[in-house]
Design a protein around this motif. Structure first.
Motif, PDB file in Angstrom:
ATOM      1  N   VAL A  37       0.895  -1.161   0.057  1.00  0.00           N
ATOM      2  CA  VAL A  37       0.098   0.090   0.174  1.00  0.00           C
ATOM      3  C   VAL A  37       0.814   1.160   0.012  1.00  0.00           C
ATOM      4  O   VAL A  37       2.087   1.145   0.186  1.00  0.00           O
ATOM      5  CB  VAL A  37      -0.928   0.080   1.336  1.00  0.00           C
ATOM      6  CG1 VAL A  37      -2.057  -1.032   1.102  1.00  0.00           C
ATOM      7  CG2 VAL A  37      -0.163  -0.179   2.460  1.00  0.00           C
ATOM      8  N   VAL A  38       0.415   2.350  -0.368  1.00  0.00           N
ATOM      9  CA  VAL A  38       1.139   3.631  -0.235  1.00  0.00           C
ATOM     10  C   VAL A  38       1.769   3.850   1.173  1.00  0.00           C
ATOM     11  O   VAL A  38       0.961   3.723   2.238  1.00  0.00           O
ATOM     12  CB  VAL A  38      -0.001   4.826  -0.697  1.00  0.00           C
ATOM     13  CG1 VAL A  38       0.775   6.110  -0.475  1.00  0.00           C
ATOM     14  CG2 VAL A  38      -0.517   4.740  -2.006  1.00  0.00           C
ATOM     15  N   HIS A  46       4.980   1.651  -3.174  1.00  0.00           N
ATOM     16  CA  HIS A  46       3.922   1.055  -2.068  1.00  0.00           C
ATOM     17  C   HIS A  46       4.960   0.387  -1.040  1.00  0.00           C
ATOM     18  O   HIS A  46       6.209  -0.069  -1.296  1.00  0.00           O
ATOM     19  CB  HIS A  46       3.175   0.259  -2.676  1.00  0.00           C
ATOM     20  CG  HIS A  46       1.984   0.895  -3.402  1.00  0.00           C
ATOM     21  ND1 HIS A  46       0.796  -0.082  -3.828  1.00  0.00           N
ATOM     22  CD2 HIS A  46       1.902   2.134  -3.672  1.00  0.00           C
ATOM     23  CE1 HIS A  46      -0.046   1.129  -4.271  1.00  0.00           C
ATOM     24  NE2 HIS A  46       0.490   2.266  -4.343  1.00  0.00           N
ATOM     25  N   TYR A 258       2.746  -2.595  -7.437  1.00  0.00           N
ATOM     26  CA  TYR A 258       3.709  -1.528  -7.432  1.00  0.00           C
ATOM     27  C   TYR A 258       3.441  -0.499  -8.428  1.00  0.00           C
ATOM     28  O   TYR A 258       4.169  -0.079  -9.398  1.00  0.00           O
ATOM     29  CB  TYR A 258       4.909  -1.737  -7.529  1.00  0.00           C
ATOM     30  CG  TYR A 258       5.447  -2.819  -6.210  1.00  0.00           C
ATOM     31  CD1 TYR A 258       5.503  -2.218  -4.913  1.00  0.00           C
ATOM     32  CD2 TYR A 258       5.756  -4.279  -6.353  1.00  0.00           C
ATOM     33  CE1 TYR A 258       5.873  -3.130  -3.860  1.00  0.00           C
ATOM     34  CE2 TYR A 258       6.050  -4.826  -5.234  1.00  0.00           C
ATOM     35  CZ  TYR A 258       6.202  -4.577  -4.174  1.00  0.00           C
ATOM     36  OH  TYR A 258       6.619  -5.328  -3.097  1.00  0.00           O
TER      37      TYR A 258
END
Length: 400
Positions: A37-38, A46, A258
């Motif tokens: 995730v970010v 990520h 990504y």
């Protein structure tokens, strides 16, 4: 003798990146997921997190005579094993005999891989059950890493001569070479750049480091050293032991996992690990990444980052302003890099002392910036300037 190597696929993408603290706006806390995730910024790669957490803690591993002797003995044993294999290969030109020698050696290596993984799992369970301390657990991970690195060098790769892999392919035993690559993909779950540094501490080869440890449905380790943020995550629950997938599918899978990195990396490469995993590596403006992706689940099960903090972007998380002085903290995650920045009304940096939950952790310095390893959960970051107290409340996930 023929040599057949697994197909390699590489994708080259070029980008220019910048590293700035995001101006204006406050980012939401990073939310864990089974997929990366970010992280600190929408303008960076990520990161893979845990979704279930049992414990999180800081630790500063120490050198241990017992662990040093254990890992040194294991390395010596591996060297003797490979020497014995080469002596046996040199003694015969019979093809069946050579195949048997390499099969037996690979069987022994598979047993070592299974044993190391079992030890890592047992240490994980012992820590979460409260049977060993965080210090003992981290030291055990460093010791296992050292043994796994020794074994990995014996297993070998396309670029390493005199290993089980190259012996197998030089003799035309591609099925043994493929199995060796699968073992390396499994061995990756007990190796990592933070564990490597811990192993160096255990062996007395470097000074102590401060490590953040998070355990749950996997393990995350991170540290800050020499201006670089180093992090590794292992998610065993993202692995399906059945083999599947095709190397031609890898670029699309990586693009999904990504997306920012796929458009901003330089010299990326994708290799197959015997049909067990895709091994992805790339450089980007803020550092380097390597990741193992299960070919069946198409999820990342091992992820490693090394990032240069002076180049890492960090979106604004929280701010507080008093007497024309502003304290800003960045968006982060558990064990992640946290940027604390203090400026006056003219946006000039201020050198002040920073506290985390009331404990002094450092000064912002001439550039008004201080990078920290984030603890888990909710905590306060504060400073006092000209008698005014500034405080920001940070939320870092996942947390126990």
């Amino acid at each position: 003798m023929s040599r057949v190597r697994p197909a390699l696929a590489a994708v080259l993408l070029v980008v220019a990146t910048t590293a700035t603290l995001a101006a204006g706006g406050v980012a939401a806390p990073v939310e864990p997921s089974d997929s990366p995730v970010v992280g600190t910024s929408e303008q960076s790669t990520h990161v893979l997190l845990l979704t279930e957490v049992d414990a999180a803690a800081y630790n500063e591993p120490n050198a241990s005579v017992t662990s040093t002797l254990e890992s040194g003995h294991a390395a010596l044993g591996d060297n003797l094993q490979l020497g014995t294999v080469e002596q046996r290969l040199a003694a015969t030109e019979n093809r069946s005999a050579r195949r048997k020698i390499l099969q037996n050696a690979t069987d022994e290596a598979a047993e070592r891989v299974a044993e190391l993984r079992a030890r890592a799992t047992a240490a994980h369970d012992a820590y979460t059950d409260g049977d060993i301390t965080a210090s003992a657990y981290v030291r055990t991970l460093g010791t296992i890493h050292a043994e796994a690195s020794s074994l990995s060098s014996i297993l070998g790769s396309t670029s390493a001569a005199g290993t089980l892999y190259t012996h197998a392919y030089d003799d035309g035993f591609s099925e043994i070479g493929t199995r060796v690559y699968r073992l390396r993909a499994q061995l990756a779950t007990v190796q990592g750049p933070v564990r490597e540094r811990v192993a160096a501490v255990v062996h007395g080869d470097r000074d102590q480091i401060r490590v953040h440890l998070t355990v749950g449905n996997g393990v995350m380790l991170s540290t800050i050293t020499d201006g670089r943020y180093v992090r590794e995550t292992v998610r065993p629950d993202n692995v399906e032991e059945n083999l599947g997938g095709d190397i031609s599918e890898a670029p699309a899978i990586i693009q999904t996992q990504y997306p920012w990195l796929s458009n901003h990396s330089t010299s990326p490469s994708i290799e197959t690990r015997g049909g067990y995993a895709f091994y992805y590596t790339a450089n980007y403006g803020h550092g380097q990444i390597s990741a193992y992706i299960d070919t069946t689940t198409e999820r990342v099960y091992v992820e490693r980052h090394q990032q240069t903090l002076s180049q890492l972007p960090a979106d604004t998380g929280q701010t507080d302003t008093e007497n024309n002085v502003t304290l800003t903290t960045s968006r982060t995650y558990t064990g992640g890099p946290l940027l604390v920045q203090v400026e006056n009304e003219a946006d000039e940096p201020l050198d002040t002392t920073v506290s985390l939950n009331g404990e002094t952790v450092g000064d912002t310095g001439d550039d008004g910036r201080l990078w920290l390893l984030s603890p888990a959960g909710e905590y306060s970051v504060s400073t006092v300037h000209d008698g005014a107290t500034l405080e920001a409340n940070v939320t870092a996930r996942p947390s126990p």
